[in-house]
Design an enzyme around this catalytic site. Sequence first.
Site, PDB file in Angstrom:
ATOM      1  N   ARG A  54       0.837  -1.215   0.000  1.00 45.56           N
ATOM      2  CA  ARG A  54       0.000   0.000   0.000  1.00 45.56           C
ATOM      3  C   ARG A  54       0.866   1.257   0.000  1.00 45.56           C
ATOM      4  O   ARG A  54       0.515   2.275  -0.587  1.00 45.56           O
ATOM      5  CB  ARG A  54      -0.963   0.002   1.204  1.00 45.56           C
ATOM      6  CG  ARG A  54      -1.710   1.332   1.335  1.00 45.56           C
ATOM      7  CD  ARG A  54      -2.940   1.273   2.238  1.00 45.56           C
ATOM      8  NE  ARG A  54      -2.762   0.525   3.443  1.00 45.56           N
ATOM      9  CZ  ARG A  54      -2.038   0.928   4.510  1.00 45.56           C
ATOM     10  NH1 ARG A  54      -1.409   2.091   4.487  1.00 45.56           N
ATOM     11  NH2 ARG A  54      -1.940   0.175   5.578  1.00 45.56           N
ATOM     12  N   TYR A 107     -17.375  14.561 -15.727  1.00 46.61           N
ATOM     13  CA  TYR A 107     -17.827  13.169 -15.624  1.00 46.61           C
ATOM     14  C   TYR A 107     -18.847  13.044 -14.478  1.00 46.61           C
ATOM     15  O   TYR A 107     -18.656  13.612 -13.403  1.00 46.61           O
ATOM     16  CB  TYR A 107     -16.597  12.280 -15.381  1.00 46.61           C
ATOM     17  CG  TYR A 107     -16.927  10.889 -14.955  1.00 46.61           C
ATOM     18  CD1 TYR A 107     -17.659  10.037 -15.782  1.00 46.61           C
ATOM     19  CD2 TYR A 107     -16.523  10.404 -13.712  1.00 46.61           C
ATOM     20  CE1 TYR A 107     -17.976   8.750 -15.376  1.00 46.61           C
ATOM     21  CE2 TYR A 107     -16.836   9.116 -13.302  1.00 46.61           C
ATOM     22  CZ  TYR A 107     -17.571   8.292 -14.147  1.00 46.61           C
ATOM     23  OH  TYR A 107     -17.892   7.030 -13.739  1.00 46.61           O
ATOM     24  N   ASP A 179      -8.658  17.124 -15.319  1.00 39.44           N
ATOM     25  CA  ASP A 179      -8.842  15.704 -15.618  1.00 39.44           C
ATOM     26  C   ASP A 179      -8.522  15.557 -17.104  1.00 39.44           C
ATOM     27  O   ASP A 179      -9.281  16.001 -17.975  1.00 39.44           O
ATOM     28  CB  ASP A 179     -10.295  15.319 -15.295  1.00 39.44           C
ATOM     29  CG  ASP A 179     -10.600  13.868 -15.628  1.00 39.44           C
ATOM     30  OD1 ASP A 179      -9.897  13.288 -16.473  1.00 39.44           O
ATOM     31  OD2 ASP A 179     -11.576  13.330 -15.057  1.00 39.44           O
ATOM     32  N   LYS A 204      -9.039   4.358 -19.141  1.00 41.75           N
ATOM     33  CA  LYS A 204      -9.423   4.707 -20.506  1.00 41.75           C
ATOM     34  C   LYS A 204      -8.229   4.581 -21.464  1.00 41.75           C
ATOM     35  O   LYS A 204      -7.716   3.503 -21.641  1.00 41.75           O
ATOM     36  CB  LYS A 204     -10.040   6.110 -20.487  1.00 41.75           C
ATOM     37  CG  LYS A 204     -11.120   6.300 -19.409  1.00 41.75           C
ATOM     38  CD  LYS A 204     -12.309   5.398 -19.662  1.00 41.75           C
ATOM     39  CE  LYS A 204     -13.445   5.477 -18.676  1.00 41.75           C
ATOM     40  NZ  LYS A 204     -13.258   5.776 -17.292  1.00 41.75           N
TER      41      LYS A 204
HETATM   42  C1  LIG Z   1     -13.302  11.875 -17.604  1.00 40.30           C
HETATM   43  C2  LIG Z   1     -13.362  10.840 -16.513  1.00 40.30           C
HETATM   44  N1  LIG Z   1     -12.768  11.078 -15.352  1.00 40.30           N
HETATM   45  C3  LIG Z   1     -12.804  10.187 -14.327  1.00 40.30           C
HETATM   46  C4  LIG Z   1     -13.484   8.999 -14.461  1.00 40.30           C
HETATM   47  C5  LIG Z   1     -13.524   8.038 -13.311  1.00 40.30           C
HETATM   48  O1  LIG Z   1     -12.594   7.022 -13.537  1.00 40.30           O
HETATM   49  P1  LIG Z   1     -12.745   5.505 -13.002  1.00 40.30           P
HETATM   50  O2  LIG Z   1     -13.939   4.913 -13.677  1.00 40.30           O
HETATM   51  O3  LIG Z   1     -11.437   4.889 -13.406  1.00 40.30           O
HETATM   52  O4  LIG Z   1     -12.908   5.584 -11.529  1.00 40.30           O
HETATM   53  C6  LIG Z   1     -14.108   8.690 -15.667  1.00 40.30           C
HETATM   54  C7  LIG Z   1     -14.825   7.407 -15.830  1.00 40.30           C
HETATM   55  O5  LIG Z   1     -15.556   7.197 -16.776  1.00 40.30           O
HETATM   56  C8  LIG Z   1     -14.052   9.640 -16.727  1.00 40.30           C
HETATM   57  O6  LIG Z   1     -14.667   9.412 -17.906  1.00 40.30           O
END
Ligand SMILES: Cc1ncc(COP(=O)(O)O)c(C=O)c1O
Length: 397
Positions: A54, A107, A179, A204
């Site tokens: 961890r 998101y 992000d 992704k």
């Molecule tokens: C732009 C974006 N940020 C963050 C996330 C969250 O990521 P995770 O699903 O890996 O927790 C997503 C998930 O679809 C996303 O599309």
Amino acid sequence: MKDPFLAEFAFQTRAIHSHQEPDPTTGAVITPLYQTSTFEQEDAGVHKGFDYTRSGNPTVAALEGCLASLECGKHGYAFASGMGALTTLSLALFQPGDHILVGDDVYGGTFRFFTKVFQRFGVEASFVNMTDPQAVASAIRPETKMIYLETPTNPLLKLVDIEAFVALARKHNLLTCIDNTFASPYLQNPLTMGVDIVLHSTTKYIGGHSDVVGGALILRDDSLHDVIKFHQNSLGATPDPFASWLTLRGLKTLGVRMRAHCENAMMLAQALEAHPAVENVVYPGLPSHPQHELAKKQMKSGFGGMIAVRVKGGEAEARRFMQHLKIFTLAESLGGVESLVEHPGRMTHLSVDPAVKVALGITDNLLRLSVGIEDGADLLADINQALAAVYSTAQVR
Ligand SMILES: Cc1ncc(COP(=O)(O)O)c(C=O)c1O
């Protein structure tokens, strides 16, 4: 975390080699999977740099170093998911009474965290259209601590002028976090434009094969390093070594994959835009995108693999089109090698308030394509036949 490759080599070389030297004990060319929870100590507190997974693990550390290198940062931190990265960042940096400005079309999970979870701890988020600098400026309060956004946004691929927004944040002494999941570090490096923190859902494009969930934070300077590192270990949203190993394997081909995603997406966006059954197409690479010039300036190596398309008619036509597709899979998520299609109104953005959906442009006939790296001609033919089946019109050319 020192990266000897950063200055010297290009993106694709760093993706394959940065922090991934052959294993010094065995000569293994590929970073080994250290699937262990704990490490032997020679004496109490005397070890080779790792004591408990961890807190740190060599496979995870290789991923963190490589991600930092690809984002032109200094410190990388891996997490069990993108949400794990966001929650750790938030708990590390904010106190009750703080206020955060968040993009109004982030998101859905990010929106849910800020409104349904973090608010309970006394941190308030205001959601603002980040393409409107005036709206952002007037939403800043004395207790505002950070501006948090995505660019391009989901699903309508709006862009935020990163340099302009960094200038505004600096003027008001605010932290900035982007992000960068949709663009990936191949297309856009916000840290080089003055952003303080980059966040990724590595699930992704970075993982790239829809077989592993993960997240990351990347910083360029040292000031936040200790606090993020402390909370990464204290909160425990750290990744499993195998998940990190898979992500690292995916990362090696990120540049090659992104070029193929961009090439296929550009070709399909142009073809869709010319099709009589299509109402409109949103893709930053098209001159019809209202921020095409900004996209050219900010997305240095291409315009990404995501397309938003409104087909003629309404939800019925949109859903029938999806059902007729043979290569595109009807599924949420994005950024994998395989092409996906989804209906934001019914799927990823179902929980968004109907009035907000209208304001954001999430109409019933809107579809989101995550264009994969299959053969481009096959993808085009698939779209052709599905549109022809629904509309009985001329083929896409
Ligand atoms: C732009 C974006 N940020 C963050 C996330 C969250 O990521 P995770 O699903 O890996 O927790 C997503 C998930 O679809 C996303 O599309």
